[in-house]
Enzyme design. Structure first.
Site, PDB file in Angstrom:
ATOM      1  N   ASP A  33       0.828  -1.196   0.000  1.00  0.00           N
ATOM      2  CA  ASP A  33       0.000   0.000   0.000  1.00  0.00           C
ATOM      3  C   ASP A  33       0.862   1.246   0.000  1.00  0.00           C
ATOM      4  O   ASP A  33       2.058   1.195   0.231  1.00  0.00           O
ATOM      5  CB  ASP A  33      -0.878   0.022   1.259  1.00  0.00           C
ATOM      6  CG  ASP A  33      -2.034  -0.942   1.158  1.00  0.00           C
ATOM      7  OD1 ASP A  33      -2.399  -1.296   0.036  1.00  0.00           O
ATOM      8  OD2 ASP A  33      -2.559  -1.341   2.219  1.00  0.00           O
ATOM      9  N   LYS A  55      -3.858   3.011  -3.141  1.00  0.00           N
ATOM     10  CA  LYS A  55      -4.971   3.744  -3.745  1.00  0.00           C
ATOM     11  C   LYS A  55      -4.753   5.220  -3.498  1.00  0.00           C
ATOM     12  O   LYS A  55      -4.956   5.705  -2.407  1.00  0.00           O
ATOM     13  CB  LYS A  55      -6.287   3.273  -3.142  1.00  0.00           C
ATOM     14  CG  LYS A  55      -6.546   1.814  -3.395  1.00  0.00           C
ATOM     15  CD  LYS A  55      -7.972   1.478  -3.020  1.00  0.00           C
ATOM     16  CE  LYS A  55      -8.184  -0.016  -2.987  1.00  0.00           C
ATOM     17  NZ  LYS A  55      -7.513  -0.662  -1.854  1.00  0.00           N
ATOM     18  N   MET A 167      -9.819   7.187   9.349  1.00  0.00           N
ATOM     19  CA  MET A 167     -10.249   7.822   8.103  1.00  0.00           C
ATOM     20  C   MET A 167     -11.322   8.885   8.375  1.00  0.00           C
ATOM     21  O   MET A 167     -12.275   9.031   7.606  1.00  0.00           O
ATOM     22  CB  MET A 167     -10.802   6.771   7.117  1.00  0.00           C
ATOM     23  CG  MET A 167      -9.737   5.796   6.668  1.00  0.00           C
ATOM     24  SD  MET A 167     -10.378   4.483   5.627  1.00  0.00           S
ATOM     25  CE  MET A 167     -11.048   3.355   6.840  1.00  0.00           C
TER      26      MET A 167
HETATM   27  N1  SAH Z   1      -5.546  -1.559   8.442  1.00  0.00           N
HETATM   28  C1  SAH Z   1      -5.114  -0.302   9.014  1.00  0.00           C
HETATM   29  C2  SAH Z   1      -6.141   0.791   8.807  1.00  0.00           C
HETATM   30  C3  SAH Z   1      -6.394   1.133   7.353  1.00  0.00           C
HETATM   31  S1  SAH Z   1      -7.461   2.509   7.154  1.00  0.00           S
HETATM   32  C4  SAH Z   1      -4.791  -0.510  10.481  1.00  0.00           C
HETATM   33  O1  SAH Z   1      -5.130  -1.553  11.067  1.00  0.00           O
HETATM   34  O2  SAH Z   1      -4.152   0.364  11.055  1.00  0.00           O
HETATM   35  C5  SAH Z   1      -6.313   3.845   7.053  1.00  0.00           C
HETATM   36  C6  SAH Z   1      -6.482   4.740   8.251  1.00  0.00           C
HETATM   37  O3  SAH Z   1      -5.755   4.226   9.366  1.00  0.00           O
HETATM   38  C7  SAH Z   1      -5.948   6.132   8.075  1.00  0.00           C
HETATM   39  O4  SAH Z   1      -6.851   6.973   7.400  1.00  0.00           O
HETATM   40  C8  SAH Z   1      -5.773   6.570   9.523  1.00  0.00           C
HETATM   41  O5  SAH Z   1      -7.015   6.871  10.115  1.00  0.00           O
HETATM   42  C9  SAH Z   1      -5.279   5.289  10.146  1.00  0.00           C
HETATM   43  N2  SAH Z   1      -3.804   5.204  10.216  1.00  0.00           N
HETATM   44  C10 SAH Z   1      -3.047   4.237   9.701  1.00  0.00           C
HETATM   45  N3  SAH Z   1      -1.739   4.435  10.020  1.00  0.00           N
HETATM   46  C11 SAH Z   1      -1.702   5.562  10.760  1.00  0.00           C
HETATM   47  C12 SAH Z   1      -0.663   6.298  11.407  1.00  0.00           C
HETATM   48  N4  SAH Z   1       0.607   5.915  11.366  1.00  0.00           N
HETATM   49  N5  SAH Z   1      -1.008   7.415  12.091  1.00  0.00           N
HETATM   50  C13 SAH Z   1      -2.272   7.824  12.162  1.00  0.00           C
HETATM   51  N6  SAH Z   1      -3.292   7.179  11.571  1.00  0.00           N
HETATM   52  C14 SAH Z   1      -3.019   6.053  10.887  1.00  0.00           C
END
Ligand code: SAH
Length: 246
Positions: A33, A55, A167
């Site tokens: 990703d 994406k 998100m």
């Molecule tokens: N599968 C991922 C989430 C995917 S959705 C998980 O378990 O973490 C993507 C969202 O995750 C982003 O829009 C944000 O809200 C959050 N996110 C992922 N990594 C992040 C980070 N390092 N800091 C803050 N938000 C994060």
């Protein structure tokens, strides 16, 4: 032969599981990703195929196309890694990819990862549960807020506990309004943590009434509830060895 739907954790290479590191080293093809950290991709052997299926706004890679690429690679290679930020089954569409692989008769394994839903608040010193304060937490996406949301924000407002929003940055004003409409106090503590666990980590603390005006950009985790007011900050982003995002 096997496609590993693999969690990359929230960023730093040392928040990867040993199992994820192992398959990345063995992989002949890695589909990753946009949020995947360069340090993590360095584990991949030279000569392996590295495919960015991130994406991006404006140039979306349809999920169907990703599924087909995984099926094709699964037929051709012994070890294929589908690397996803955080945990593959938390808003990662890992379930859809697993279904597609199963339908195509391709072997798959799930390698759970450290989800940003828990780790990002933790790096801001926020426990998602806390004795007597938060006995449960809900992880919810703010993504659908614009297009006829099917999240029952009023029910979440009534349920208490901690609300962890992924998100949700672009819709934060509407989300705050929906929670207040649902009965949450306007002075409920909120913390927004941008680029959590990484060198660029930034935390903004506020309340529901001011969330809409807060200066924060994606990716961020928004934590709503009393735990967001706990003062347990411990992480110094400047001291990490993580490569800054470009
Ligand atoms: N599968 C991922 C989430 C995917 S959705 C998980 O378990 O973490 C993507 C969202 O995750 C982003 O829009 C944000 O809200 C959050 N996110 C992922 N990594 C992040 C980070 N390092 N800091 C803050 N938000 C994060």
């Amino acid at each position: 032969m096997t496609v590993y739907l693999t969690g990359a954790g929230p960023g730093p290479v040392d928040l990867l599981t040993l199992r994820a590191a192992d398959v990345l080293k063995r992989a002949e093809a890695v589909f990753h990703d946009r949020l995947a950290n360069a340090d993590i991709l360095e584990l991949v052997a030279k000569g392996a195929q590295l495919v960015d299926v991130g994406k991006r706004p404006g140039e979306p890679q349809p999920q169907q196309q990703i599924n087909e690429m995984l099926i094709d690679a699964g037929r051709r290679f012994d070890c294929v890694v589908r690397l996803k930020g955080g945990d593959p089954f938390v808003f990662g569409r890992g379930g859809e990819e697993a279904l597609a692989l199963r339908q195509a008769g391709i072997r798959y394994e799930i390698i759970p990862g450290i989800t940003s839903a828990i780790a990002v608040p933790a790096y801001a010193g926020i426990p998602v549960t806390h004795r007597n304060t938060a006995r449960h937490f809900t992880v919810v996406t703010g993504h659908n807020m614009q297009a006829g949301d099917d999240v029952d924000w009023a029910a979440l407002a009534q349920a208490g506990g901690t609300i962890v929003i992924l998100m949700g940055v672009s819709q934060r004003a509407r989300i705050a309004a929906a929670l207040v409409d649902g009965g949450m106090a306007t002075d409920t503590p909120v913390a927004s943590v941008q680029w959590g666990t990484r060198v660029e980590q930034k935390t903004v603390r506020t309340t529901l009434s001011s969330l809409g005006a807060v200066d924060i950009a994606p990716p961020a985790v928004i934590v709503v509830g009393n735990v967001a007011a706990l003062d347990l900050e411990w992480f110094d982003p400047a001291s990490t060895g993580t490569t800054p995002q470009s």
